[in-house]
Enzyme design. Sequence first.
Site, PDB file in Angstrom:
ATOM      1  N   ALA A  20     -12.026   2.821   1.159  1.00 17.51           N
ATOM      2  CA  ALA A  20     -12.638   3.453   2.203  1.00 17.51           C
ATOM      3  C   ALA A  20     -13.893   2.882   2.654  1.00 17.51           C
ATOM      4  O   ALA A  20     -14.779   3.589   2.881  1.00 17.51           O
ATOM      5  CB  ALA A  20     -12.854   4.942   1.566  1.00 17.51           C
TER       6      ALA A  20
ATOM      7  N   CYS B 290      -6.741 -23.510  19.423  1.00 19.88           N
ATOM      8  CA  CYS B 290      -7.976 -23.621  20.250  1.00 19.88           C
ATOM      9  C   CYS B 290      -8.104 -25.038  20.746  1.00 19.88           C
ATOM     10  O   CYS B 290      -8.476 -25.428  21.893  1.00 19.88           O
ATOM     11  CB  CYS B 290      -9.180 -23.313  19.743  1.00 19.88           C
ATOM     12  SG  CYS B 290      -9.161 -21.628  19.473  1.00 19.88           S
TER      13      CYS B 290
ATOM     14  N   CYS C 139      -9.248 -25.100  15.745  1.00 20.85           N
ATOM     15  CA  CYS C 139      -7.855 -24.871  15.251  1.00 20.85           C
ATOM     16  C   CYS C 139      -6.934 -25.228  16.171  1.00 20.85           C
ATOM     17  O   CYS C 139      -7.239 -25.807  17.331  1.00 20.85           O
ATOM     18  CB  CYS C 139      -7.688 -23.223  14.972  1.00 20.85           C
ATOM     19  SG  CYS C 139      -7.303 -22.329  16.164  1.00 20.85           S
TER      20      CYS C 139
ATOM     21  N   CYS D 157     -14.021 -23.540  18.566  1.00 22.33           N
ATOM     22  CA  CYS D 157     -13.185 -23.597  17.388  1.00 22.33           C
ATOM     23  C   CYS D 157     -12.247 -24.796  17.336  1.00 22.33           C
ATOM     24  O   CYS D 157     -11.830 -25.225  18.524  1.00 22.33           O
ATOM     25  CB  CYS D 157     -12.451 -22.294  17.384  1.00 22.33           C
ATOM     26  SG  CYS D 157     -11.231 -22.347  15.964  1.00 22.33           S
TER      27      CYS D 157
ATOM     28  N   ASP E  61      -4.116   7.086  -3.593  1.00 20.45           N
ATOM     29  CA  ASP E  61      -5.724   7.411  -3.827  1.00 20.45           C
ATOM     30  C   ASP E  61      -5.957   8.289  -2.608  1.00 20.45           C
ATOM     31  O   ASP E  61      -5.369   8.275  -1.727  1.00 20.45           O
ATOM     32  CB  ASP E  61      -6.245   6.105  -4.065  1.00 20.45           C
ATOM     33  CG  ASP E  61      -6.447   5.103  -3.034  1.00 20.45           C
ATOM     34  OD1 ASP E  61      -5.070   4.928  -2.593  1.00 20.45           O
ATOM     35  OD2 ASP E  61      -7.292   4.623  -2.344  1.00 20.45           O
TER      36      ASP E  61
ATOM     37  N   ASP F  88       0.934  -1.147   0.169  1.00 18.73           N
ATOM     38  CA  ASP F  88      -0.191  -0.105  -0.189  1.00 18.73           C
ATOM     39  C   ASP F  88       0.864   1.273  -0.025  1.00 18.73           C
ATOM     40  O   ASP F  88       2.068   1.186   0.154  1.00 18.73           O
ATOM     41  CB  ASP F  88      -0.959   0.016   1.169  1.00 18.73           C
ATOM     42  CG  ASP F  88      -2.288   0.836   0.919  1.00 18.73           C
ATOM     43  OD1 ASP F  88      -2.253   1.671  -0.022  1.00 18.73           O
ATOM     44  OD2 ASP F  88      -3.008   0.682   1.545  1.00 18.73           O
TER      45      ASP F  88
HETATM   46  N1  GUN Z   1      -6.466   0.570   3.199  1.00 21.43           N
HETATM   47  C1  GUN Z   1      -7.732   0.515   3.248  1.00 21.43           C
HETATM   48  N2  GUN Z   1      -8.558   1.355   2.698  1.00 21.43           N
HETATM   49  C2  GUN Z   1      -8.001   1.863   1.775  1.00 21.43           C
HETATM   50  C3  GUN Z   1      -8.100   2.737   0.691  1.00 21.43           C
HETATM   51  O1  GUN Z   1      -9.366   3.173   0.687  1.00 21.43           O
HETATM   52  N3  GUN Z   1      -6.971   3.012  -0.028  1.00 21.43           N
HETATM   53  C4  GUN Z   1      -5.780   2.587   0.183  1.00 21.43           C
HETATM   54  N4  GUN Z   1      -4.887   2.850  -0.630  1.00 21.43           N
HETATM   55  N5  GUN Z   1      -5.415   1.683   1.152  1.00 21.43           N
HETATM   56  C5  GUN Z   1      -6.670   1.396   1.923  1.00 21.43           C
HETATM   57 ZN    ZN Z   2      -9.001 -21.387  17.136  1.00 27.47          ZN
END
Ligand code: GUN
Ligand code: ZN
Length: 497
Positions: free
Chosen positions: A196, A284, A281, A279, A128, A93
């Site tokens: 978002a 757990c 796993c 659970c 963005d 990101d």
């Molecule tokens: N991580 C969670 N939401 C977003 C987003 O809207 N844009 C970016 N770039 N990373 C994110």
């Molecule tokens: Zn578990």
Amino acid sequence: MREHFELRRGDALGRIGALTVPRAGRTVETPALLPVINPNIRTVSPARLEAEFGADALITNAYIIRKTEDLRERALDQGLHDMLDFSGAVFTDSGSFQLAEYGEIDVTTREILEFQRAIGSDVATPVDVPTPPDAARETTETDLTTTEEALADAEAVDTGEMLVNAPIQGSTHLDLREDAARHADATALDVFPVGAVVPLMNDYRYADVVDVVAAAKRGLGADAPVHLFGAGHPMMFALAVAMGCDIFDSAAYAIYARDDRYLTVRGTNHLDDIAYFPCECPICAAHDPEEVRAADDDERERLVAEHNLHVSYGELRRVKNAIREGTLLELVETRARGHPAMVDGYRALLNHAERIERHDPASKGAFFYCSAESARRPEVRRHHDRIGRLDAPERLLLTEGNDPTGDRFDATWRLLPPFGPVPRALSETYPFTAELPERTGAAAREAAARGVAALVDANPTTDVTVAHDGWPAAARSLLPDSVTVEPLGARPDRDGR
Ligand code: GUN
Ligand code: ZN
């Protein structure tokens, strides 16, 4: 045609696909879960994610790496894969999330993309602008213009073999989301995150998440791989996949573990409130809650995080299996029974039944009628839309019983809630092989009555008789006036219909 994304199987709008990530030299099967690796804090190491959880992709934050001197040097020097000790696909990101949190970041799309390429990212992200839910239309439009410029900048950068995300923003303005998606789809970029939505999910606004995803999907081609940015709660994987999302990223497994929050497919529990781990796993199975509560902070966080990851990967496998079996909507419905917020999500999904119907495979295993919502499934809608194509004879009996045709009718069809009229010849085909409870309830009968109405509409000259098994007045009242109603067992109907 997008060469790097191949669709293999589908159910509802969900699909099993293969995302080819050329720089990683591998193909990632979707739906895929990318665990978020905070480059500074590692609750579970990438090497263990790969070895023990089967992770073939993860996501980390290039912005944080770039800002942190020793990480930056190491990433540039060794490359991300060696630095993290992970051989799968590494997504990165860009700092947009930090932009949304702090209002400002000190990097451009060109700079961060060049950096992502330099550190060996396999799938990179431009800067963005994540416009939060319920933002004013004008703000949303201004932000979208900035995001569009970021996408144009990204197209102009030499990114080599690295795939690049084209995030779709637009807040809760569905028309703007759709436009943004159409714009992103027309770029040369590769993967399409819906952005978002974290604030929506934090507020349990799953109906809004569904509508936002649906709007984005309307603007995208079916061959576009879609990432639901920041979606990491396993409770919503089935719903999001059924709406057509292919990639998820989970910071939730680690963030929740930090405050002893234990994920399940039915919601989140606090470790303090759990008497027995519900659970299977390895964590757990090997510990009881008291032991985990007594562990020191780091150990407890690790144990809860690992459980959270097991649940998340387990649910993803269940989702994939459901796609293979053609039972994804049944799984969504099951999840909707687990949490009221998911009921809202499922109902919102059913409002998109027409679109889902167009993509849904026409034939699958068996339709399980599990709740009143099942009456609104795409298969029911499809039957009602197509019922007019059926050739109805002059005198037709629709019955819930086994009545022989006799002299009074030219043909006898089944009256099958929630579908309505079903010719005998179609009885053994999907979805009329449906498994129904003995007590179908009002919603199924009302849907069946709507089916009768659609048939009558298309065949105004057919003389239709309906033999129902104790339908309530609400369902009977949906039958057209021209229909003769004969309750099963020839009991004269009290209101004379
Ligand atoms: N991580 C969670 N939401 C977003 C987003 O809207 N844009 C970016 N770039 N990373 C994110
Ligand atoms: Zn578990």
